[in-house]
Design an enzyme around this catalytic site. Structure first.
Site, short mmCIF file in Angstrom:
data_model
loop_
_atom_site.label_atom_id
_atom_site.label_comp_id
_atom_site.label_asym_id
_atom_site.label_seq_id
_atom_site.Cartn_x
_atom_site.Cartn_y
_atom_site.Cartn_z
N GLN A 127 1.24 -1.08 0.07
CA GLN A 127 -0.21 0.10 -0.04
C GLN A 127 1.05 1.07 0.12
O GLN A 127 1.80 1.37 0.81
CB GLN A 127 -0.58 -0.03 1.65
CG GLN A 127 -1.90 0.86 1.56
CD GLN A 127 -1.27 2.28 2.78
OE1 GLN A 127 -0.09 1.95 3.08
NE2 GLN A 127 -1.40 3.36 2.31
N HIS A 275 -11.90 4.31 5.06
CA HIS A 275 -10.66 4.55 6.13
C HIS A 275 -11.03 4.25 7.35
O HIS A 275 -10.73 4.57 8.56
CB HIS A 275 -9.55 5.88 6.37
CG HIS A 275 -8.29 5.65 5.77
ND1 HIS A 275 -7.73 6.00 4.86
CD2 HIS A 275 -7.20 5.74 7.22
CE1 HIS A 275 -6.50 5.75 5.25
NE2 HIS A 275 -6.10 5.33 6.60
#
Length: 381
Positions: A127, A275
């Site tokens: 990521q 998130h």
């Protein structure tokens, strides 16, 4: 303590971890309404129970980006994972690989790419954040490629850090933070020895490799926070798409128009995500955002989803709403904090068992048979 669900791991982790670490992972943005809705909205999705369907043969296996997954689950990127267990990224990656699912390494991991990748026998995912320091981004991508990473998860919902009030109260940030963290560590001796002493170096490994000097929590709060780039646009991502020749997933999509833009951009997948409720409070939960996004782009790219997933039953719900695969973050982090690699192994086994029960009782013999038809329409769609 009896562990029968991911929520049990959370309770155990709260006792074991210093408060600054527990609340850093457990908390969300502002008043945490979205954080709570991620869980409650998903729990409110009603499934159709079906019977007498001969469920003697059942498969959770799925294919994603030319990988075979034992079940449609991947471990999400979680910053500072190595602060929750000794060399935590390595332990979590090993548990994921042993179960046949991907582990996603965070940009802000404690262990560097070069430590984790050789520890497992399948390619991990990596990521990356959008940062002002493009040199760091290119360096991280080059090192990920060299380590055998095939799949890139590009997080786009952090042009600025979210307002996380809990961090100031817990000692993660704010006045006297360093002193408070030391005092908390002293009152949690098991963590202090296993991670605080034996888990060193407490370093942001990927950033240190680039900067050429050790980095710690102050750098995480300082250097990284000042490097998030609010000017980012799709055009700024073009060089990454050209450089990265493997699957590229855009993480942080909550709107169908953005999902369509991801298709135009040439993304291989998206993650429907807020998130974990850590950025903007008051936005839709992932469960509520997912159906419209699936209607817009299903079949054009792979749809992953995260935020609020606490069980294998939740995985089935997300797939019924339109996801191809899910990412789990907090759930695996609590298991890791409590029992390390063995805890993550057990958690994944729990998720698999819960998925099997849900699939048997909804009449789905394979992942491909979980769909909107699996939902009670007036409640779940």
């Amino acid at each position: 303590m009896i562990i029968s669900a991911s929520t049990d791991y959370r309770a155990a982790a709260q006792r074991k971890l210093p408060p600054f670490l527990f609340h850093y992972a457990d908390g969300g943005a502002y008043a945490e309404h979205t954080l709570r809705h991620n869980v409650s909205d998903l729990a409110g999705i009603a499934l159709r129970q079906r019977v007498l369907k001969n469920m003697s043969e059942l498969s959770l296996e799925t294919r994603l980006f030319d990988e075979t997954l034992s079940m449609p689950v991947a471990l999400a990127p979680v910053g500072l994972t190595g602060m929750y267990a000794r060399r935590g990224e390595v332990q979590a990656a090993r548990a994921a690989a042993a179960h046949g699912i991907p582990f996603t390494m965070s940009t802000v991991s404690v262990c560097p790419i070069e430590e984790v990748a050789p520890a497992i026998d399948r390619p991990m995912w990596f990521q990356l954040y959008v940062l002002k320091d493009r040199g760091f981004m290119r360096n991280a991508l080059e090192r990920a490629k060299a380590a055998g990473v095939k799949t890139l998860v590009f997080t786009v919902d952090m042009p600025v850090p979210g307002a996380r009030y809990r961090d100031a109260h817990s000692g993660m940030s704010g006045a006297n933070g360093p002193m408070r963290r030391v005092l908390q560590a002293m009152t949690h001796p098991e963590w202090a020895w296993d991670v605080g002493v034996m888990g060193r170096p407490h370093d942001l490994g990927n950033i240190s490799k680039y900067r050429g000097n050790p980095t710690g929590l102050a750098d995480y709060i300082g250097w990284l926070g000042s490097n998030f780039d609010p000017s980012i646009s799709w055009k700024d991502l073009e060089w990454i798409r050209e450089f990265w020749d493997g699957p590229m997933i855009i993480k942080g999509i909550l709107d169908a128009d953005d999902a369509r833009d991801a298709v135009k951009f040439g993304a291989d997948g998206i993650v429907v995500s807020n998130h974990g409720g850590r950025q903007l409070d008051g936005v839709l939960s992932s469960a509520r955002a997912l159906p419209a996004i699936a209607d817009a782009v299903k079949g054009d790219l792979k749809i992953l989803a995260d935020s609020g997933i606490r069980s294998g039953l939740d995985v089935v719900r997300m797939i019924a709403l339109g996801a191809d695969t899910v990412l789990i973050g907090r759930a695996f982090l609590w298991a890791l904090a409590v029992h390390g690699q063995a805890g993550v192994k057990n958690l994944l086994e729990l998720f698999e068992k819960e998925m099997r029960v849900a699939m048997v009782l909804t009449g789905a013999k394979a992942i491909s048979e979980i769909s909107r038809d699996s939902l009670v329409r007036e409640l779940g769609a």
